[in-house]
Design a protein around this motif. Structure first.
Motif, PDB file in Angstrom:
ATOM      1  N   ARG A   1       0.827  -1.217   0.000  1.00 21.15           N
ATOM      2  CA  ARG A   1       0.000   0.000   0.000  1.00 21.15           C
ATOM      3  C   ARG A   1       0.859   1.264   0.000  1.00 21.15           C
ATOM      4  NH1 ARG A   1      -3.699  -2.788   3.833  1.00 21.15           N
ATOM      5  NH2 ARG A   1      -5.535  -3.395   2.608  1.00 21.15           N
ATOM      6  N   GLN A   2       2.057   1.157   0.550  1.00 25.80           N
ATOM      7  CA  GLN A   2       2.943   2.320   0.640  1.00 25.80           C
ATOM      8  C   GLN A   2       3.765   2.540  -0.623  1.00 25.80           C
ATOM      9  OE1 GLN A   2       5.240   1.412   4.124  1.00 25.80           O
ATOM     10  NE2 GLN A   2       3.527   1.735   5.546  1.00 25.80           N
ATOM     11  N   LYS A   3       3.662   1.637  -1.605  1.00 23.43           N
ATOM     12  CA  LYS A   3       4.435   1.773  -2.846  1.00 23.43           C
ATOM     13  C   LYS A   3       3.775   2.834  -3.719  1.00 23.43           C
ATOM     14  CE  LYS A   3       7.439  -0.512  -3.927  1.00 23.43           C
ATOM     15  NZ  LYS A   3       8.900  -0.336  -3.737  1.00 23.43           N
ATOM     16  N   ASN A   4       4.390   4.007  -3.745  1.00 24.00           N
ATOM     17  CA  ASN A   4       3.797   5.144  -4.456  1.00 24.00           C
ATOM     18  C   ASN A   4       4.635   5.619  -5.637  1.00 24.00           C
ATOM     19  OD1 ASN A   4       1.501   5.429  -2.747  1.00 24.00           O
ATOM     20  ND2 ASN A   4       2.807   6.363  -1.181  1.00 24.00           N
ATOM     21  N   ASP A   5       5.638   4.860  -6.033  1.00 26.04           N
ATOM     22  CA  ASP A   5       6.410   5.248  -7.209  1.00 26.04           C
ATOM     23  C   ASP A   5       5.519   5.123  -8.449  1.00 26.04           C
ATOM     24  OD1 ASP A   5       7.269   2.414  -8.634  1.00 26.04           O
ATOM     25  OD2 ASP A   5       7.070   2.256  -6.454  1.00 26.04           O
ATOM     26  N   HIS A   6       5.927   5.775  -9.518  1.00 24.42           N
ATOM     27  CA  HIS A   6       5.088   5.871 -10.712  1.00 24.42           C
ATOM     28  C   HIS A   6       4.739   4.501 -11.285  1.00 24.42           C
ATOM     29  CE1 HIS A   6       3.470   7.320 -14.515  1.00 24.42           C
ATOM     30  NE2 HIS A   6       4.292   6.488 -15.138  1.00 24.42           N
ATOM     31  N   ASN A   7       5.731   3.616 -11.408  1.00 21.70           N
ATOM     32  CA  ASN A   7       5.475   2.311 -12.016  1.00 21.70           C
ATOM     33  C   ASN A   7       4.501   1.480 -11.179  1.00 21.70           C
ATOM     34  OD1 ASN A   7       6.236   0.455 -14.258  1.00 21.70           O
ATOM     35  ND2 ASN A   7       6.910  -0.841 -12.563  1.00 21.70           N
ATOM     36  N   SER A   8       4.690   1.489  -9.846  1.00 12.77           N
ATOM     37  CA  SER A   8       3.792   0.729  -8.965  1.00 12.77           C
ATOM     38  C   SER A   8       2.370   1.258  -9.050  1.00 12.77           C
ATOM     39  CB  SER A   8       4.288   0.798  -7.515  1.00 12.77           C
ATOM     40  OG  SER A   8       5.536   0.161  -7.371  1.00 12.77           O
ATOM     41  N   GLN A   9       2.224   2.575  -9.042  1.00  9.48           N
ATOM     42  CA  GLN A   9       0.897   3.171  -9.119  1.00  9.48           C
ATOM     43  C   GLN A   9       0.225   2.825 -10.452  1.00  9.48           C
ATOM     44  OE1 GLN A   9       0.088   3.747  -6.146  1.00  9.48           O
ATOM     45  NE2 GLN A   9      -0.332   5.939  -6.075  1.00  9.48           N
ATOM     46  N   GLN A  10       1.001   2.808 -11.539  1.00 12.22           N
ATOM     47  CA  GLN A  10       0.436   2.490 -12.845  1.00 12.22           C
ATOM     48  C   GLN A  10      -0.027   1.033 -12.900  1.00 12.22           C
ATOM     49  OE1 GLN A  10       0.149   4.981 -15.328  1.00 12.22           O
ATOM     50  NE2 GLN A  10      -1.281   3.412 -16.092  1.00 12.22           N
ATOM     51  N   VAL A  11       0.790   0.122 -12.318  1.00 13.09           N
ATOM     52  CA  VAL A  11       0.397  -1.288 -12.288  1.00 13.09           C
ATOM     53  C   VAL A  11      -0.889  -1.454 -11.497  1.00 13.09           C
ATOM     54  CG1 VAL A  11       1.047  -3.577 -11.432  1.00 13.09           C
ATOM     55  CG2 VAL A  11       2.734  -2.168 -12.616  1.00 13.09           C
ATOM     56  N   LYS A  12      -0.984  -0.788 -10.350  1.00 14.35           N
ATOM     57  CA  LYS A  12      -2.191  -0.881  -9.515  1.00 14.35           C
ATOM     58  C   LYS A  12      -3.417  -0.361 -10.252  1.00 14.35           C
ATOM     59  CE  LYS A  12       0.160  -0.403  -5.031  1.00 14.35           C
ATOM     60  NZ  LYS A  12       0.256   0.411  -3.795  1.00 14.35           N
ATOM     61  N   LEU A  13      -3.275   0.783 -10.920  1.00 11.09           N
ATOM     62  CA  LEU A  13      -4.393   1.385 -11.643  1.00 11.09           C
ATOM     63  C   LEU A  13      -4.833   0.502 -12.805  1.00 11.09           C
ATOM     64  CD1 LEU A  13      -6.310   3.749 -12.149  1.00 11.09           C
ATOM     65  CD2 LEU A  13      -4.487   4.855 -13.479  1.00 11.09           C
ATOM     66  N   ASP A  14      -3.876   0.038 -13.602  1.00  8.56           N
ATOM     67  CA  ASP A  14      -4.210  -0.816 -14.748  1.00  8.56           C
ATOM     68  C   ASP A  14      -4.900  -2.101 -14.296  1.00  8.56           C
ATOM     69  OD1 ASP A  14      -3.075   1.057 -16.402  1.00  8.56           O
ATOM     70  OD2 ASP A  14      -1.179  -0.049 -16.685  1.00  8.56           O
ATOM     71  N   PHE A  15      -4.420  -2.672 -13.212  1.00  5.73           N
ATOM     72  CA  PHE A  15      -4.998  -3.924 -12.720  1.00  5.73           C
ATOM     73  C   PHE A  15      -6.432  -3.712 -12.258  1.00  5.73           C
ATOM     74  CE2 PHE A  15      -5.850  -7.262  -9.648  1.00  5.73           C
ATOM     75  CZ  PHE A  15      -5.372  -8.399 -10.298  1.00  5.73           C
ATOM     76  N   PHE A  16      -6.683  -2.612 -11.539  1.00 11.49           N
ATOM     77  CA  PHE A  16      -8.041  -2.340 -11.047  1.00 11.49           C
ATOM     78  C   PHE A  16      -9.000  -2.093 -12.210  1.00 11.49           C
ATOM     79  CE2 PHE A  16     -11.437   0.412  -9.466  1.00 11.49           C
ATOM     80  CZ  PHE A  16     -11.883  -0.342  -8.380  1.00 11.49           C
ATOM     81  N   GLN A  17      -8.535  -1.375 -13.222  1.00  9.96           N
ATOM     82  CA  GLN A  17      -9.399  -1.091 -14.373  1.00  9.96           C
ATOM     83  C   GLN A  17      -9.746  -2.369 -15.141  1.00  9.96           C
ATOM     84  OE1 GLN A  17      -7.054   1.880 -16.432  1.00  9.96           O
ATOM     85  NE2 GLN A  17      -8.106   3.579 -15.411  1.00  9.96           N
ATOM     86  N   ARG A  18      -8.841  -3.335 -15.164  1.00  8.12           N
ATOM     87  CA  ARG A  18      -9.093  -4.577 -15.890  1.00  8.12           C
ATOM     88  C   ARG A  18      -9.938  -5.572 -15.095  1.00  8.12           C
ATOM     89  NH1 ARG A  18      -3.515  -4.540 -16.840  1.00  8.12           N
ATOM     90  NH2 ARG A  18      -3.317  -6.397 -15.535  1.00  8.12           N
ATOM     91  N   HIS A  19      -9.694  -5.642 -13.773  1.00  6.64           N
ATOM     92  CA  HIS A  19     -10.284  -6.722 -12.981  1.00  6.64           C
ATOM     93  C   HIS A  19     -11.267  -6.234 -11.914  1.00  6.64           C
ATOM     94  CE1 HIS A  19      -7.422  -9.494 -14.802  1.00  6.64           C
ATOM     95  NE2 HIS A  19      -6.468  -8.612 -14.550  1.00  6.64           N
ATOM     96  N   HIS A  20     -11.358  -4.931 -11.682  1.00  9.77           N
ATOM     97  CA  HIS A  20     -12.288  -4.348 -10.702  1.00  9.77           C
ATOM     98  C   HIS A  20     -12.046  -4.888  -9.288  1.00  9.77           C
ATOM     99  CE1 HIS A  20     -14.349  -2.730 -14.173  1.00  9.77           C
ATOM    100  NE2 HIS A  20     -14.469  -3.955 -14.666  1.00  9.77           N
TER     101      HIS A  20
END
Length: 280
Positions: A211-230
């Protein structure tokens, strides 16, 4: 590449090892290059390097074909130690080396059919394996992924073997064997016992770290994953097990588990291996 004897007084030149600027020094007796940046060529580092080479040479004294600083004109390289009959170059690397230069030198040896062995010391000397060491990673069936270090002051070789990534954040695991006053063949040929590693559970401690991983790549992976899998990455990975993996990947295991590509690290010594990696 140019010899000091052929260099011009007002030219700009750079060290072929550390890529730092050097100055042409001319005396009545000879011409030579000297580093402008003393940090990369101070007396202490030179002594460490020279002492280490002497230790390695002493361990190879039974071979009659051992050359030091032998010049290979085809590739314009000069290995620290060269076994001419076996076609083996040994480099005792003390100064920090950029990946581009390491790739160039390993490729040069490979083009001539020369096996290169890299032994780390000086700035690379450590009792742990860090990210800066991973570009020197080598592999053998006996040792798995391994790295060799030499503490020339204490005359101690350390072989870090069966190196792996463990857990969602690619923690570096290794086994270690220390050799003192031994023949170099023993260092290269010993057969350690295997050690079985258990999978690592994605527990609440790792979830909090994620949850504390706020670097750009980590945030992008989290966002992309949520958009694909909800579903959030944290909920998806909760209570998941991560098996130990080969230490050749650029991205952490949690990102690859969420669809990030398995991009390989740049590791020149593995590039020409017939077997890239063992089963994970």
């Amino acid at each position: 590449m140019i010899y000091a004897q052929n260099a011009k007084e007002k030219g700009k030149y750079f060290c072929c090892r550390c890529e730092k600027p050097v100055k042409l020094i001319t005396t009545k007796a000879r011409k030579y290059f000297r580093h402008l940046n003393k940090i990369n060529n101070d007396i202490n580092e030179r002594e460490i390097h020279l002492t280490g080479k002497k230790i390695i040479l002493n361990l190879l004294k039974e071979f009659s074909n051992v050359k030091t600083e032998f010049f290979l004109p085809t590739i314009q390289q000069r290995p620290d130690i060269f076994l001419t009959e076996q076609k083996i170059a040994i480099e005792y690397q003390c100064a920090l080396l950029k990946i581009n230069l390491l790739e160039e030198r390993v490729l040069g040896y490979h083009q001539l059919g020369i096996k290169s062995i890299w032994i780390l010391g000086g700035n690379y000397l450590d009792d742990q394996i860090q990210k800066k060491h991973l570009k020197f990673l080598n592999y053998s069936d006996r040792l798995g992924y391994y790295i060799i270090m030499l503490d020339s002051k204490r005359q101690i070789f350390t072989v870090f073997h069966h190196i792996k990534f463990i857990g969602p954040f690619n923690h570096i695991f290794f086994q270690r064997q220390i050799f003192q006053e031994r023949h170099l063949a023993e260092v290269l040929d010993f057969e350690p016992q295997g050690y079985r590693l258990n999978p690592v559970l994605m527990n609440q401690h790792f979830i909090r770290r994620l949850r504390q991983k706020n670097d750009h790549n980590s945030q992008q992976v989290k966002l992309d994953f949520f958009q694909r899998h909800h579903i959030t990455v944290e909920d998806y990975l909760d209570n998941r097990y991560f098996v130990p993996i080969a230490p050749i990947y650029f991205y952490p295991a949690w990102q690859m588990a969420c669809g990030q590509s398995k991009r390989l690290l740049r590791q020149p010594l593995l590039k020409f291996k017939t077997r890239k990696k063992p089963p994970d």
